[in-house]
Scaffold this motif. Sequence first.
Motif, short mmCIF file in Angstrom:
data_model
loop_
_atom_site.label_atom_id
_atom_site.label_comp_id
_atom_site.label_asym_id
_atom_site.label_seq_id
_atom_site.Cartn_x
_atom_site.Cartn_y
_atom_site.Cartn_z
N VAL A 237 0.84 -1.19 0.00
CA VAL A 237 0.00 0.00 0.00
C VAL A 237 0.88 1.25 0.00
O VAL A 237 1.79 1.40 0.82
CB VAL A 237 -0.94 0.01 1.22
CG1 VAL A 237 -1.78 1.29 1.23
CG2 VAL A 237 -1.87 -1.21 1.19
N LYS A 238 0.60 2.15 -0.93
CA LYS A 238 1.37 3.40 -1.07
C LYS A 238 0.66 4.59 -0.44
O LYS A 238 1.31 5.57 -0.05
CB LYS A 238 1.62 3.70 -2.55
CG LYS A 238 2.25 2.56 -3.33
CD LYS A 238 3.61 2.19 -2.77
CE LYS A 238 4.25 1.06 -3.57
NZ LYS A 238 5.51 0.60 -2.94
N ALA A 239 -0.67 4.55 -0.38
CA ALA A 239 -1.43 5.68 0.15
C ALA A 239 -2.75 5.18 0.71
O ALA A 239 -3.34 4.22 0.20
CB ALA A 239 -1.70 6.71 -0.96
N VAL A 240 -3.21 5.83 1.79
CA VAL A 240 -4.54 5.60 2.35
C VAL A 240 -5.30 6.92 2.27
O VAL A 240 -4.96 7.89 2.95
CB VAL A 240 -4.48 5.11 3.81
CG1 VAL A 240 -5.89 4.77 4.31
CG2 VAL A 240 -3.56 3.90 3.95
N LEU A 241 -6.30 6.97 1.40
CA LEU A 241 -7.10 8.17 1.17
C LEU A 241 -8.37 8.04 2.00
O LEU A 241 -9.21 7.18 1.72
CB LEU A 241 -7.43 8.31 -0.31
CG LEU A 241 -6.24 8.11 -1.27
CD1 LEU A 241 -6.72 8.14 -2.73
CD2 LEU A 241 -5.16 9.16 -1.02
N VAL A 242 -8.51 8.86 3.02
CA VAL A 242 -9.57 8.69 4.01
C VAL A 242 -10.69 9.70 3.73
O VAL A 242 -10.44 10.91 3.65
CB VAL A 242 -9.03 8.86 5.44
CG1 VAL A 242 -10.13 8.57 6.47
CG2 VAL A 242 -7.83 7.93 5.67
N THR A 243 -11.91 9.20 3.61
CA THR A 243 -13.03 10.08 3.30
C THR A 243 -13.38 11.01 4.46
O THR A 243 -13.77 12.16 4.24
CB THR A 243 -14.29 9.29 2.91
OG1 THR A 243 -14.64 8.38 3.97
CG2 THR A 243 -14.05 8.51 1.62
#
Length: 362
Positions: free
Chosen positions: A85-91
């Motif tokens: 995983v390179k990024a976690v985009l959190v809503t």
Amino acid sequence: MTPEITGTVQWRAWQDGVLPPVERVRDGLWSLPVPIPDNPLRYVLVYALEVRGGLALVDAGWDADISWQALNDGLTAIGYEVRDVKAVLVTHNHADHLGLAGRVRDASGAYVALHELDAHAMRPDLDTYDKWRRGYVGHLTEHGMSGTDADATADMMAPDRLFRAPRPDVLLQDGERITLPGLDLRVVWTPGHSPGHSCFYDPERQLLFSGDHVLPRITPSIGYLLQSVGDPLADFLRSLDKLTGYDVAEVLPAHEYRFRQLDQRLAYLARHHTERLAETLAAVTAAPGSTAWELAAHLKWSRSWQEFGLGQRRFALGETLAHLKLLAGRGEITEHGGEPEQAGGPAGPVRWTPAPPTANDR
């Protein structure tokens, strides 16, 4: 109105009360169900998007061992590991969406991205449980809940407050492009459910990752809470209007199942709140001087007020307050209170009355 269901496997799992399977949504895009222990929402749909050399995730899931295991199992099922995983985009900054982001970052070195307003909403003045508890109990009693019920509600909320939200590495802003090799998303700021709630829009595939802003069946909870500022419901309604300008072939929500016909769903949600505002105004008119707690007990809910436990009642209080705040902002009702009811005594609860008629009304 129920929109056209595209996640039919997810829908069947929802009807059966079971966890849906890992599912390929498009080339290089999968939905990974991550359970939320002891919660009627059951699971969060984490979305894994293929980028060059790994994955980006939309949301991460609740911070619990069973959830962590499910996320890892889901990644394995699609041929990846958490270290990819390179990024976690959190809503948004709620525990069922942001919770596991810290574990993912620790295991992979991924960055965690969150809208700047939701990062700022992690208030430093509520950084310990004791500070939060005093503020929370005070907020509930200010709006009419008894001290006994407020204390019990705070006790029930303790596990959520013990969750330590990971601080984001990247602060997102409305309209920003999120670019990773092989990925191009737009940040669409949609406040209401939280101050910085954001959807992510894929213009090439016309996909909207809607978080909790738009769900296919549930009306998202829009509440005025301890941390709230401004007018959350007015923000939410403006956010619904904002999404009508996007060309969306399919909506990928964080709960329940995928669907089409976004505009129909947006119109339904706006209508629902218009009707709820009218009902709330009628309740204030019928019982002027009531607290939000007293008014909530007389509004219509999915079940009767008597059937609600304290958990459901605290949500009902927050939602009632959100509607009251919007009506007050329009000048239709007036907020009174917070002052001592007797000289030298403690502050009384906030009460609501219809606004006095203007010269034009006479």
